[in-house]
Design an enzyme around this catalytic site. Structure first.
Site, mmCIF file in Angstrom:
data_model
loop_
_atom_site.group_PDB
_atom_site.id
_atom_site.type_symbol
_atom_site.label_atom_id
_atom_site.label_comp_id
_atom_site.label_asym_id
_atom_site.label_seq_id
_atom_site.Cartn_x
_atom_site.Cartn_y
_atom_site.Cartn_z
ATOM 1 N N CYS A 121 -7.288 -4.215 -3.440
ATOM 2 C CA CYS A 121 -7.471 -5.590 -3.921
ATOM 3 C C CYS A 121 -8.181 -5.581 -5.283
ATOM 4 O O CYS A 121 -9.305 -5.091 -5.397
ATOM 5 C CB CYS A 121 -8.273 -6.401 -2.906
ATOM 6 S SG CYS A 121 -8.480 -8.107 -3.450
ATOM 7 N N GLY A 220 5.222 -3.139 -2.298
ATOM 8 C CA GLY A 220 5.296 -3.692 -3.656
ATOM 9 C C GLY A 220 6.707 -4.074 -4.050
ATOM 10 O O GLY A 220 6.937 -4.492 -5.178
HETATM 11 C C1 LIG Z 1 -0.898 -14.247 -0.291
HETATM 12 C C2 LIG Z 1 -1.228 -12.781 -0.397
HETATM 13 C C3 LIG Z 1 -2.357 -12.291 0.196
HETATM 14 C C4 LIG Z 1 -2.650 -10.932 0.148
HETATM 15 N N1 LIG Z 1 -3.733 -10.453 0.826
HETATM 16 C C5 LIG Z 1 -3.918 -9.101 0.941
HETATM 17 C C6 LIG Z 1 -4.880 -8.561 1.809
HETATM 18 O O1 LIG Z 1 -5.572 -9.291 2.527
HETATM 19 N N2 LIG Z 1 -5.025 -7.215 1.836
HETATM 20 C C7 LIG Z 1 -4.268 -6.367 1.076
HETATM 21 O O2 LIG Z 1 -4.417 -5.155 1.153
HETATM 22 N N3 LIG Z 1 -3.318 -6.865 0.255
HETATM 23 C C8 LIG Z 1 -3.114 -8.191 0.183
HETATM 24 N N4 LIG Z 1 -2.101 -8.685 -0.594
HETATM 25 C C9 LIG Z 1 -1.229 -7.744 -1.304
HETATM 26 C C10 LIG Z 1 0.002 -7.413 -0.445
HETATM 27 O O3 LIG Z 1 -0.352 -6.826 0.782
HETATM 28 C C11 LIG Z 1 0.964 -6.478 -1.183
HETATM 29 O O4 LIG Z 1 0.286 -5.305 -1.483
HETATM 30 C C12 LIG Z 1 1.498 -7.066 -2.477
HETATM 31 O O5 LIG Z 1 1.842 -8.422 -2.340
HETATM 32 C C13 LIG Z 1 2.738 -6.316 -2.912
HETATM 33 O O6 LIG Z 1 3.715 -6.322 -1.884
HETATM 34 P P1 LIG Z 1 5.003 -7.267 -1.957
HETATM 35 O O7 LIG Z 1 5.759 -6.892 -3.204
HETATM 36 O O8 LIG Z 1 5.783 -6.983 -0.712
HETATM 37 O O9 LIG Z 1 4.527 -8.671 -2.053
HETATM 38 C C14 LIG Z 1 -1.807 -10.045 -0.583
HETATM 39 C C15 LIG Z 1 -0.670 -10.560 -1.199
HETATM 40 C C16 LIG Z 1 -0.374 -11.902 -1.100
HETATM 41 C C17 LIG Z 1 0.881 -12.428 -1.750
#
Ligand SMILES: Cc1cc2nc3c(=O)[nH]c(=O)nc-3n(C[C@H](O)[C@H](O)[C@H](O)COP(=O)(O)O)c2cc1C
Length: 543
Positions: A121, A220
């Protein structure tokens, strides 16, 4: 990929899986169960901060069949889980400290399938406490945290990282992570500074997959994942063992369905069903629905959703108000059944040395902040033109426990439970008095599991059922729970209304609501001889 079998508890295997990524505010229980139903193999909860979890107690919620981790004084749990996801839910925490991390892991160990540490994060609220992506530049701390967890809990431990600017540094980091004994590593293929709009570095994830022998979970790729088959393609592009999606699932949880995605309205109805079943916080449910609706938020229905506050209103927008009502009726019946099973004899008032006595423990968190049995009893006495209730408290023995007797009119009431503080003992005495009189002592509905049979018989004899919550009170309760959750939220992200004023209004309105209930009950009581109850039996006139 593997099928969802659930069933017997076995150690979670992270290879060859599709997973729901951790998402603050999105990854609460209804979303996780929905993702599992649609085909996800593993679901991560939203990141929960160690400090916050350490203030929680584990509570078995018999009414909802859930395990709740709830803070004292709070009205809604920080983390809620249930048997259905027990073998496939991963608990993600935010931490910067090995000992705190271990305490949290021990707290949830028996209720989840795995523990994950967020090391990706990039938000300031996370990094300034040394958590999230701040850990990426502190390999020694990473090692300490992961080693402590791996050695300290019986379930698998993982972490979720972002990639570092130099490939060789990233590879060294994942090799260090592997050496701690973790079961897998999730890699969000972006640098700390990159935003979701930037393309994911599939090649870096691929290099990581080749450099370690534990399962790598590629993450991602939502920008290039539009349907189920794309999950498989992303996995191949990254050479990873498993795939984890966040945004693609947030937009439509049915991305996990091998048979193909469902229309958004179907997904929303399925989501709402779980939200209702598990009494999910209304504002949280609303936020999830808004993310699913995306651009459609501007539509007439999207605008109506914006104006909703209670879960029932949201259900009504998707023609599910009847479902909401049915669940409430079933829940009410279950609650009454639990009450009957639990304490008929324990909560029957007995006359002991001329004092009406019940075994009642007063627990502060079970009451709204502006309401307590003492304040309710005081108000009731005023409306009855009785003198102010008086409390006599005695102290017991070396372990310093307190017991109070309250005098109201010419009657005295006490709890047989000895409390750790005088003020708690007084509240318990007030509660006994109210219960004996058949009055609501203000306890939040969610905590009412003990029998109120004495009061019920009294009021029912006058043709009024105390066990049915007024819609107004129910609404207040829902709103207050929402507000509490908002206060608890770790996300801190934008887009939510300020809650402090709402909180005050809700409390005031809730107090008024309780008082109205009391007035109604009082009118009922006055039919009798001003006392109305002896040993739980009604002696008032029939009406
Ligand atoms: C609304 C939202 C909340 C997220 N909260 C977390 C979280 O609590 N912990 C974490 O490790 N990543 C969090 N992320 C990141 C996602 O787990 C992920 O790493 C990132 O969105 C990339 O993946 P994607 O391309 O499938 O969206 C969050 C992402 C979004 C969109």
């Amino acid at each position: 990929m593997t099928s969802n079998t659930g069933g017997a508890s076995s150690r979670l295997n992270y290879a060859d899986k599709v997973m729901l990524a951790p998402m603050v505010r999105i990854g609460t229980l209804p979303a996780r169960l929905l993702a599992l139903d649609y085909g996800a193999d593993v679901v991560y909860c939203e990141e929960l901060i160690d400090h916050s979890m350490l203030q929680c107690q584990r509570v078995e919620n018999e009414l909802l069949d859930t395990i709740d981790f709830i803070k004292e004084q709070a009205h809604h749990p920080v983390f809620r889980t249930c048997a259905k996801e027990r073998d496939r839910v991963v608990f993600q925490m935010g931490t910067a400290d090995p000992e705190r991390a271990l305490k949290v892991a021990k707290l949830v160990e028996n209720d989840v399938a795995g523990i994950d540490v967020n090391m990706g994060c990039p938000k300031e609220y996370s990094t300034k406490g040394g958590m999230g992506a701040a850990l990426l530049s502190n390999p020694e701390k990473i090692k300490q945290i992961l080693t402590t967890l791996v050695n300290g809990v019986s379930i698998p431990v993982t972490c979720k990282i972002r990639i570092l600017p130099k490939l060789e540094d990233t590879l060294s980091l994942v090799q260090l992570i592997e050496s701690t004994g973790v079961a897998a590593v999730a890699v969000h293929g972006r640098y700390k500074e990159e935003r979701p709009r930037h393309p994911v570095h599939a090649d870096v994830i691929k290099a990581i997959s080749q450099a370690v022998s534990i399962p790598v979970i590629a993450n991602g790729g939502s920008g290039v994942i539009n349907r189920y088959e794309d999950l498989q393609r992303f996995r191949e592009d990254t050479g990873a063992s498993s795939v984890m999606v966040a945004r693609a699932a947030q937009w439509n949880f049915s991305i996990f369905r091998p048979e193909g995605m469902l229309p958004v309205d179907d997904v929303i109805r399925d989501y709402l069903r779980y939200a209702v079943d598990y009494d999910n916080v209304a504002l949280n449910s609303k936020y999830v629905l808004q993310q699913i609706l995306q651009a459609e938020q501007q539509s007439p229905r999207g605008q109506k959703l914006l104006a909703t506050q209670a879960l029932r209103e949201m259900c009504a927008l998707w023609d599910m108000a009847d479902y909401y009502d049915e669940v409430q009726v079933r829940r009410q019946a279950k609650q009454e059944e639990l009450e009957r099973k639990k304490g008929l004899s324990r909560y029957e008032p007995r006359l002991v040395d001329g004092i009406y006595t019940m075994h009642v423990e007063y627990i502060r968190k079970e009451y709204p902040s502006a309401v307590s049995p003492k304040t309710i009893l005081l108000n009731w006495s005023r409306t009855e033109y009785l003198p102010q209730p008086t409390y006599e408290t005695v102290k017991q023995g070396s372990d310093t426990k307190f017991n109070s007797v309250v005098t109201v009119g010419d009657k005295r009431y006490a709890s047989s439970f000895w409390h750790k503080a005088k003020k708690l003992a007084e509240q318990a005495a007030a509660s006994v008095c109210l219960r004996t009189l058949g009055l609501h002592d203000g306890k939040l509905q969610a905590y009412i599991t003990e029998a109120k049979d004495d009061g019920k018989r009294h009021v029912e004899a006058h043709g009024k059922s105390p066990s049915v919550e007024s819609p107004q009170r129910k609404k207040c309760r829902t709103e207050e729970a929402d507000v509490a959750k908002m206060d608890d939220n770790e996300d801190g992200s934008e887009g939510q209304i300020s809650q402090s004023k709402v909180h005050t209004d809700v409390e005031t309105s809730q107090m008024k609501d309780v008082q109205q209930t009391l007035k109604a009950d009082h009118r009922v009581t006055k039919h009798g001889d001003g006392d109305g109850v002896r040993g739980g039996k009604c002696h008032g006139t029939d009406s």
